[in-house]
Design an enzyme around this catalytic site. Sequence first.
Site, PDB file in Angstrom:
ATOM      1  N   PRO A 101      32.265  29.942  49.095  1.00  0.00           N
ATOM      2  CA  PRO A 101      31.445  30.982  49.724  1.00  0.00           C
ATOM      3  C   PRO A 101      31.540  32.307  48.948  1.00  0.00           C
ATOM      4  O   PRO A 101      32.630  32.689  48.509  1.00  0.00           O
ATOM      5  CB  PRO A 101      32.041  31.143  51.127  1.00  0.00           C
ATOM      6  CG  PRO A 101      33.016  30.037  51.300  1.00  0.00           C
ATOM      7  CD  PRO A 101      33.322  29.436  49.969  1.00  0.00           C
ATOM      8  N   VAL A 102      30.394  32.962  48.771  1.00  0.00           N
ATOM      9  CA  VAL A 102      30.363  34.234  48.027  1.00  0.00           C
ATOM     10  C   VAL A 102      30.883  35.360  48.926  1.00  0.00           C
ATOM     11  O   VAL A 102      30.643  35.354  50.133  1.00  0.00           O
ATOM     12  CB  VAL A 102      28.904  34.535  47.578  1.00  0.00           C
ATOM     13  CG1 VAL A 102      28.800  35.891  46.898  1.00  0.00           C
ATOM     14  CG2 VAL A 102      28.414  33.442  46.646  1.00  0.00           C
ATOM     15  N   GLY A 105      36.436  36.217  49.859  1.00  0.00           N
ATOM     16  CA  GLY A 105      37.870  36.313  49.560  1.00  0.00           C
ATOM     17  C   GLY A 105      38.443  35.057  48.932  1.00  0.00           C
ATOM     18  O   GLY A 105      39.655  34.894  48.841  1.00  0.00           O
ATOM     19  N   LEU A 106      37.574  34.140  48.483  1.00  0.00           N
ATOM     20  CA  LEU A 106      38.092  32.896  47.913  1.00  0.00           C
ATOM     21  C   LEU A 106      37.885  32.821  46.396  1.00  0.00           C
ATOM     22  O   LEU A 106      37.968  31.760  45.800  1.00  0.00           O
ATOM     23  CB  LEU A 106      37.450  31.679  48.600  1.00  0.00           C
ATOM     24  CG  LEU A 106      37.827  31.522  50.075  1.00  0.00           C
ATOM     25  CD1 LEU A 106      37.089  30.362  50.701  1.00  0.00           C
ATOM     26  CD2 LEU A 106      39.340  31.310  50.248  1.00  0.00           C
ATOM     27  N   GLY A 107      37.581  33.967  45.821  1.00  0.00           N
ATOM     28  CA  GLY A 107      37.557  34.043  44.357  1.00  0.00           C
ATOM     29  C   GLY A 107      36.313  33.464  43.703  1.00  0.00           C
ATOM     30  O   GLY A 107      36.374  33.015  42.555  1.00  0.00           O
ATOM     31  N   SER A 108      35.171  33.495  44.403  1.00  0.00           N
ATOM     32  CA  SER A 108      33.994  32.829  43.828  1.00  0.00           C
ATOM     33  C   SER A 108      33.582  33.455  42.493  1.00  0.00           C
ATOM     34  O   SER A 108      33.231  32.736  41.555  1.00  0.00           O
ATOM     35  CB  SER A 108      32.825  32.822  44.817  1.00  0.00           C
ATOM     36  OG  SER A 108      32.232  34.083  44.883  1.00  0.00           O
ATOM     37  N   ALA A 110      35.389  35.050  40.155  1.00  0.00           N
ATOM     38  CA  ALA A 110      36.303  34.692  39.062  1.00  0.00           C
ATOM     39  C   ALA A 110      36.165  33.212  38.717  1.00  0.00           C
ATOM     40  O   ALA A 110      36.266  32.828  37.546  1.00  0.00           O
ATOM     41  CB  ALA A 110      37.744  35.022  39.453  1.00  0.00           C
ATOM     42  N   ALA A 111      35.898  32.373  39.735  1.00  0.00           N
ATOM     43  CA  ALA A 111      35.753  30.933  39.464  1.00  0.00           C
ATOM     44  C   ALA A 111      34.490  30.668  38.650  1.00  0.00           C
ATOM     45  O   ALA A 111      34.492  29.818  37.760  1.00  0.00           O
ATOM     46  CB  ALA A 111      35.732  30.147  40.776  1.00  0.00           C
ATOM     47  N   ASP A 152      43.014  37.163  40.776  1.00  0.00           N
ATOM     48  CA  ASP A 152      42.030  36.086  40.975  1.00  0.00           C
ATOM     49  C   ASP A 152      41.837  35.274  39.704  1.00  0.00           C
ATOM     50  O   ASP A 152      41.956  34.047  39.712  1.00  0.00           O
ATOM     51  CB  ASP A 152      40.663  36.670  41.384  1.00  0.00           C
ATOM     52  CG  ASP A 152      40.599  37.030  42.860  1.00  0.00           C
ATOM     53  OD1 ASP A 152      41.667  37.205  43.465  1.00  0.00           O
ATOM     54  OD2 ASP A 152      39.472  37.133  43.393  1.00  0.00           O
TER      55      ASP A 152
END
Length: 314
Positions: A101-102, A105-108, A110-111, A152
């Site tokens: 999810p953009v 807080g899950l690092g989208s 940087a991923a 991240d």
Amino acid sequence: MAAISAKAPGKAILFGEHAVVYNRPAIAIPVTQVQVKTTITPILKGQPDEIWLESPEIGLKSRYQNLPSTLPLVQLIELVKNSLQLSHLPAMRISIHSSIPVAGGLGSGAAVSVSVIRALSAFLGVNLEPERICALSFEIEKRHHGTPSGIDNTVITYEKPIYFQRGMPIEFIKPSQPFHMVIADTGVKCPTSQAVAGVRQRWQAEPERYESLFDQVGNLTLHARERIESGQVKALGELMTANHTLLRRIGVSSPELDRLVDAALQAGAWGAKLSGGGQGGNIIALVGHDQMHSLSEALRQAGAVRTFQTHITP
Ligand code: PMV
């Protein structure tokens, strides 16, 4: 040139978000249940620098030259090209799919960077060391997220639990027991840069108060590392909830995040906290393996739009 694919996972911060921007330590883990996958296909008979970009999740489908030069993806491609000292890139189609999810807080962000750098360098026949991938993705983070700590891009590049402090060598953490966690999404999006800028303003207004809050977070993180390495699973949960209390005082929680944290604790989680920039996004709750399903159910009933389970193992 054959088609090339490369992936990068999401991440969750277990301890120390925000304080890490102010040089305190933080702990982050890769979350492999969500990921970005970039596939690059050559365009046969295409012109040099003829690059097409597509990313269905953000409604992007365009020739790269027609996109604004401020777009992170455009800057990323330029950065890789310059860093490899290439005057042209071969004609290609870059297709990016993400289940992260953009602005959650899950690092989208940087991923996406890490997976595109991996795919592009492999497509060009260059074997980039992780340090270089990490540094290039940090460059993009810096341009788009104000004052990022670098946590991240580091955890996503190395795909291992890390103990991270700005300017210090990366330390990998080895848990001596499995830890099971449920991540739950409030569905509220808040860009990290906005939350980070808010903290900076408040820190400037009340430096002593905020320095003391960051110290307390740093202290918790130090103890958390010991508990992860010595396998004190339940005791780690208490520290997570204490970190959430401090994050509330730092001003980055929200009613939706607090509701999910409370619901997790009521449903038997050993600890729970917001994870990442906050003011929206996700919480992370620590729980026994047998209770993962019932905890996920309780979180959805409390309003989570999505939940998924993740683990760190010895
Ligand atoms: O990208 P997010 O939302 O997971 O947040 C990153 C963690 C912060 O500490 C808030 C910012 C940073 O650069 O470390």
